[in-house]
Design a protein around this motif. Structure first.
Motif, short mmCIF file in Angstrom:
data_model
loop_
_atom_site.label_atom_id
_atom_site.label_comp_id
_atom_site.label_asym_id
_atom_site.label_seq_id
_atom_site.Cartn_x
_atom_site.Cartn_y
_atom_site.Cartn_z
N LYS A 17 0.78 -1.20 0.01
CA LYS A 17 -0.08 0.12 -0.04
C LYS A 17 0.86 1.32 -0.13
O LYS A 17 2.03 1.18 0.73
CB LYS A 17 -1.09 0.16 1.12
N VAL A 18 0.65 2.12 -0.93
CA VAL A 18 1.41 3.31 -1.03
C VAL A 18 0.48 4.70 -0.94
O VAL A 18 -0.83 4.57 -1.08
CB VAL A 18 2.23 3.35 -2.27
N GLU A 19 1.18 5.83 -0.59
CA GLU A 19 0.49 6.99 -0.57
C GLU A 19 1.06 8.03 -1.63
O GLU A 19 2.39 8.02 -1.65
CB GLU A 19 0.20 7.54 0.72
N GLY A 20 0.35 8.91 -1.93
CA GLY A 20 1.10 9.95 -2.78
C GLY A 20 0.30 11.28 -2.90
O GLY A 20 -0.82 11.56 -2.23
N VAL A 21 0.82 11.85 -3.74
CA VAL A 21 -0.08 13.55 -3.96
C VAL A 21 -0.06 13.77 -5.34
O VAL A 21 0.97 13.56 -6.12
CB VAL A 21 0.60 14.51 -3.34
N VAL A 22 -1.29 14.19 -5.79
CA VAL A 22 -1.56 14.92 -7.05
C VAL A 22 -1.51 16.43 -6.84
O VAL A 22 -2.37 16.92 -6.33
CB VAL A 22 -2.58 14.55 -7.86
N ASP A 23 -0.31 17.29 -7.49
CA ASP A 23 -0.41 18.56 -7.19
C ASP A 23 -0.79 19.40 -8.49
O ASP A 23 -0.18 18.92 -9.53
CB ASP A 23 1.08 19.19 -7.00
N ILE A 24 -1.80 20.18 -8.47
CA ILE A 24 -2.00 21.14 -9.61
C ILE A 24 -1.78 22.48 -9.39
O ILE A 24 -2.37 23.35 -8.51
CB ILE A 24 -3.41 21.10 -10.13
N PRO A 25 -0.28 22.95 -9.86
CA PRO A 25 0.20 24.16 -9.22
C PRO A 25 -0.15 25.64 -9.84
O PRO A 25 -0.24 26.42 -8.92
CB PRO A 25 1.51 24.05 -9.58
N TYR A 26 -1.23 25.28 -10.83
CA TYR A 26 -1.55 26.70 -11.43
C TYR A 26 -2.74 26.39 -12.42
O TYR A 26 -2.57 25.99 -13.26
CB TYR A 26 -0.42 27.25 -12.24
N ILE A 27 -3.91 26.73 -11.83
CA ILE A 27 -4.96 26.90 -12.59
C ILE A 27 -5.65 28.35 -12.47
O ILE A 27 -5.90 28.85 -11.47
CB ILE A 27 -6.41 26.00 -11.78
N ALA A 28 -5.45 28.92 -13.70
CA ALA A 28 -5.73 30.14 -14.00
C ALA A 28 -6.70 30.69 -15.10
O ALA A 28 -6.72 29.88 -15.93
CB ALA A 28 -4.58 30.92 -14.03
N ASP A 29 -7.65 31.80 -14.94
CA ASP A 29 -8.27 32.21 -16.09
C ASP A 29 -7.39 32.47 -17.32
O ASP A 29 -8.20 32.33 -18.55
CB ASP A 29 -9.05 33.47 -15.34
N GLU A 30 -6.23 33.23 -17.02
CA GLU A 30 -5.57 33.48 -18.27
C GLU A 30 -5.12 32.10 -18.97
O GLU A 30 -4.84 32.26 -20.41
CB GLU A 30 -4.32 34.00 -18.21
N ASN A 31 -5.36 31.08 -18.54
CA ASN A 31 -5.24 29.72 -19.29
C ASN A 31 -6.29 28.83 -19.37
O ASN A 31 -6.51 27.48 -19.47
CB ASN A 31 -4.02 29.00 -18.57
N ALA A 32 -7.56 29.43 -19.36
CA ALA A 32 -8.92 28.65 -19.24
C ALA A 32 -8.83 27.75 -20.47
O ALA A 32 -9.73 26.77 -20.49
CB ALA A 32 -9.91 29.54 -19.28
N ASP A 33 -8.46 28.15 -21.58
CA ASP A 33 -8.45 27.26 -22.67
C ASP A 33 -7.34 26.18 -22.79
O ASP A 33 -7.59 25.23 -23.81
CB ASP A 33 -8.26 28.02 -23.86
#
Length: 358
Positions: free
Chosen positions: A105-121
């Motif tokens: 059994k292992v654990e980890g993390v999913v990081d999303i460092p930058y969600i921004a309106d300027e990159n909405a597309d």
């Protein structure tokens, strides 16, 4: 800054007895950070990514944090979202043998460092980490990258679309329309029929004018004009702008470019596509450009003139016309993002990578 109640009355938004912001004429800003935390937590927590495929079991746990800022501005019914947030999603995985016995059994993390309106597309970057880097741990990490990434990005797109539609502000506006605040005063007598008729006609005219204005705004297009100077020969700049390998180099993304008039091109991993309209080596590039996030059928025109004002010094003049004010999701930052893209992702990168700065 003037204190509340002071200053030129033309710039003061006075409270109505019913608390209404008629037609959303006045600028209204809603802080959406807490709403974003709850929304993304509901979207991304406890997602089943693998449930026995290859004897692997992987799921996300409760979202650990959502940091940054998020807001929605509304004026005259126009929604202008703004957000720059990061998300951290813990996950857990388990590998079993053919008999169902747990191997690890292992654990980890999913990081999303930058969600921004300027990159909405564009889909944001995902970084997957695991605490156990052994063979089984790596298998589980690879599994979440292969199977979990598309699922997580799909949920992020739901958030982006919800923000483009107003986020929590949309519900608040609907509630204000349906349930106006009580003024606490005795109701005024009903107006005379003639006055009511005039008021009704005026209201209809105002409503029609607003609809016309909004419709015109949604069909609006803008032009970007930029002038940049580089320490290079004009023919070198032409070659950089028309060579797919050089594009791949200074943008760190995939590119396919046909160098013939009428030839098609695809840059920034397919986010931008188009066709060459006119090419004069070392002097002129005219192309049709289209971003994948734009409404269907809309193409802009890019005109780049290269003028070698003196040996080794080239002035590039950009005229980018027919840029839509909004993308297909209703985001009103298309022109701003396009101009920033030309400056930061193309011109500045060319200077940095090829050493063409002055």
């Amino acid at each position: 800054m003037a204190k509340y109640g002071e200053g030129d009355k033309r710039w003061i938004v006075e409270d109505r007895p019913d608390g209404a912001n008629v037609h959303n004429w006045h600028w209204a800003e809603t802080n959406c950070l807490e709403w974003s935390r709850n929304f993304l937590t509901n979207l991304l927590s406890n997602l089943t990514i693998l449930d026995g495929e290859g004897n692997l079991f992987v799921k996300t746990k409760k979202v650990d944090k959502v940091d940054g800022e998020a807001y929605v501005n509304i004026r005259k019914g126009k929604i202008i979202p703004g957000y720059e947030i990061s998300v951290s999603i813990p996950w857990e995985g388990e590998a079993k043998d053919a008999d169902g016995k747990s191997l690890l059994k292992v654990e980890g993390v999913v990081d999303i460092p930058y969600i921004a309106d300027e990159n909405a597309d564009e889909d944001p970057e995902l970084r997957v980490s695991v605490k156990d880097e052994g063979p089984v741990g790596k298998r589980l990490k690879e599994a979440i990258v292969a199977k979990g990434k598309p699922l997580i990005l799909e949920k992020v797109r739901v958030y982006v679309q919800s923000m483009s539609k107003g986020g929590p502000a949309k519900d608040e506006l609907e509630n204000k329309k349906l349930v106006p605040k009580s003024s606490g005063t005795t109701a005024a007598p009903a107006p005379a029929p003639v006055a009511a008729k005039k008021e009704s006609v005026a209201a209809k005219q105002e409503s029609a004018a607003e609809k016309k204005e909004v419709k015109k705004s949604k069909k609006g297009f803008k032009t970007i004009s930029l002038t940049e100077k580089f320490s290079c020969r004009a023919r070198d700049m032409f070659e950089i702008l028309m060579d797919e390998n050089r594009w791949k180099g200074f943008t760190s993304s995939n590119a396919k470019i046909n160098k013939e008039v009428g030839g098609e091109f695809s840059i920034f991993d397919g986010s931008v596509t188009g066709t060459n309209l006119e090419l004069q080596e070392g002097k002129l590039i005219v192309q049709k450009w289209r971003f994948g996030s734009w409404p269907d059928g809309i193409h802009s025109t890019v005109r780049l003139t290269l003028d070698e004002t003196e040996p080794g010094v080239t002035v590039v003049k950009l005229t980018h016309t027919d840029i839509p004010e909004e993308d297909r999701y209703g985001n009103a930052t298309v022109v701003e993002n396009t101009e920033r893209g030309w400056r930061d992702l193309i011109f500045h990168k060319i200077r940095a990578v090829f050493g063409f700065g002055l």
